[in-house]
Write an enzyme that holds these catalytic residues in place. Sequence first.
Site, mmCIF file in Angstrom:
data_model
loop_
_atom_site.group_PDB
_atom_site.id
_atom_site.type_symbol
_atom_site.label_atom_id
_atom_site.label_comp_id
_atom_site.label_asym_id
_atom_site.label_seq_id
_atom_site.Cartn_x
_atom_site.Cartn_y
_atom_site.Cartn_z
ATOM 1 N N GLY A 238 -99.726 36.839 -26.904
ATOM 2 C CA GLY A 238 -100.555 38.028 -26.834
ATOM 3 C C GLY A 238 -99.730 39.249 -26.502
ATOM 4 O O GLY A 238 -98.513 39.277 -26.733
ATOM 5 N N SER A 239 -100.374 40.230 -25.931
ATOM 6 C CA SER A 239 -99.704 41.499 -25.687
ATOM 7 C C SER A 239 -98.731 41.408 -24.519
ATOM 8 O O SER A 239 -98.891 40.596 -23.606
ATOM 9 C CB SER A 239 -100.739 42.590 -25.389
ATOM 10 O OG SER A 239 -101.313 42.401 -24.109
ATOM 11 N N THR A 240 -97.731 42.282 -24.558
ATOM 12 C CA THR A 240 -96.748 42.331 -23.475
ATOM 13 C C THR A 240 -97.412 42.703 -22.154
ATOM 14 O O THR A 240 -97.078 42.143 -21.103
ATOM 15 C CB THR A 240 -95.637 43.328 -23.829
ATOM 16 O OG1 THR A 240 -94.925 42.836 -24.974
ATOM 17 C CG2 THR A 240 -94.665 43.512 -22.675
ATOM 18 N N GLY A 243 -99.093 39.696 -20.810
ATOM 19 C CA GLY A 243 -98.041 38.744 -20.460
ATOM 20 C C GLY A 243 -97.371 39.076 -19.142
ATOM 21 O O GLY A 243 -97.037 38.187 -18.347
ATOM 22 N N GLU A 260 -94.899 34.456 -25.813
ATOM 23 C CA GLU A 260 -94.637 35.070 -27.112
ATOM 24 C C GLU A 260 -95.462 36.345 -27.142
ATOM 25 O O GLU A 260 -96.683 36.308 -27.251
ATOM 26 C CB GLU A 260 -95.013 34.125 -28.244
ATOM 27 C CG GLU A 260 -94.377 34.516 -29.560
ATOM 28 C CD GLU A 260 -95.389 35.068 -30.534
ATOM 29 O OE1 GLU A 260 -95.386 36.313 -30.728
ATOM 30 O OE2 GLU A 260 -96.156 34.289 -31.099
ATOM 31 N N CYS A 294 -97.270 39.918 -34.951
ATOM 32 C CA CYS A 294 -96.218 40.482 -34.098
ATOM 33 C C CYS A 294 -94.851 40.496 -34.768
ATOM 34 O O CYS A 294 -93.958 41.224 -34.352
ATOM 35 C CB CYS A 294 -96.148 39.695 -32.789
ATOM 36 S SG CYS A 294 -96.000 37.909 -33.034
#
Length: 488
Positions: A238-240, A243, A260, A294
């Site tokens: 998912g998104s940084t 994360g 990831e 991504c």
Amino acid sequence: MSDSSPGRLFIGGEWTEPAAGHYEVIDPATEEVVGLAPEASRAQVYEAAAAARDAFGPWSRTRPEERAAILDRAADIVQRDFPAHAEVARAESGATASTARSMQVGVGIARFRRYARGALEPVEEAVAPQINEAGPMGRAGIFGALAVRRPVGVITCITSYNNPWANPAGKIAPALAMGNTVVVKPAPQDPLSVYRMAAALAEAGVPPGVVNVVTGSGAEVGEAAVDSADVDMVSFTGSTAVGQRIAEVCGRGMKRQLMELGGKGAALVLDDADLDSAVAGIGTTFSFYSGQICTAPTRVLVHRSRQDELIAALTAYANRLTVGDPRDRATVVGPVISAAHRDRVEAYVELGRKEGARVVTGGVRPGHLDRGFYAAPTLLADCTPDMRVVREEIFGPVVVVVPFDDEEEGVALANDSDYGLIDYVWSGDVARAFRIARRLRAGGVGVNTVGRNMEAPFGGFKKSGVGRDVGSYALHAYSETQAIVWPG
């Protein structure tokens, strides 16, 4: 359409009524209700993690051949119901029908097959013997050693909305192959496919508690799946930003992580590049799953001598794409996942305009569609490296173009990013492209292609993630290494 899944959580091998009711899953193409997803309570998530903890001991001691047979049977069962699975995946994710069949359900099946074989891969590796002299640690002797991969334990798998089959299967299958148990928390936008996957695994003979699925429309379910004391590892796609929050919780509990995260892939188009190849590769950003991927080459860095030519070719490519209902075979670009995400993509395009970028094509909501969450394939030129549209992940069908004057500048621009998932190099000189690839700070580099080798390690540098998976690397990611030493 409506989904036929039971609308219940899957905990400890039982289909369980959700404590907090249900929420609607919406078809991004029609804005109609696909089905109802269960809304778990925090207590039910903890119950799922406890069930996984109880199941871990027996499952981790099963013979690899037994785990392999279950994964193979699961693949057979998913294949048996392929058309129904593909239709639900298409409806809840907004993917085109061909993408739902081949890249979603098809890849999910392939991953169960791959890790059925993976369960049989050796887990022991001999370490060279060592001669030790007598000392405080004991008598002199020759010491042998083995490095043995052991399962981590209970793994929370939090999956992304852009592929409700391939992404969960890529976590669940290698985790089970290594002897772990899982709590799966799908993305709230398209969770129905994951319940179908759980039903196939149960029918295949996965023991109760080995696979658990919990869902929720808000953050609470995911938070509980991460902070549960029974969870040993979190695998997240998912998104940084999310994360980073998960990593903070994992750090407090010393939980293992596989992350990831986001990407802003640089496509470095050199002066000697084959532009037809480059345009075909970069064009996947416009078309494949509406840019919600991504690994997309969204940040095009082109030698100034080829800039005008490349922009013209990308414009022509984008203008040829059919945007519309993903059920229609002629459709190449379907909707993005939600109204909120469409608005986010459009806001980035408007931001680009304000920053000084030129909208070459797209940038206006498709007018021929009266419902659905569609964003037009959009190309932004006259971009500079400091613009937010160049630096931030948009996750939609938007490509930005930045020129460079020489190879050194091109490499510097490619590396000038918080992200480092997959970059790309197009050059007519393959040796030159490989030399540049080695200088790029990215977990992967495509040379004259956006294709993937599905045995190669996958993951990112910098804020694009932690760890590597895919192929045998996934088996390593879902295991701990234990050393066994003995005197000769």
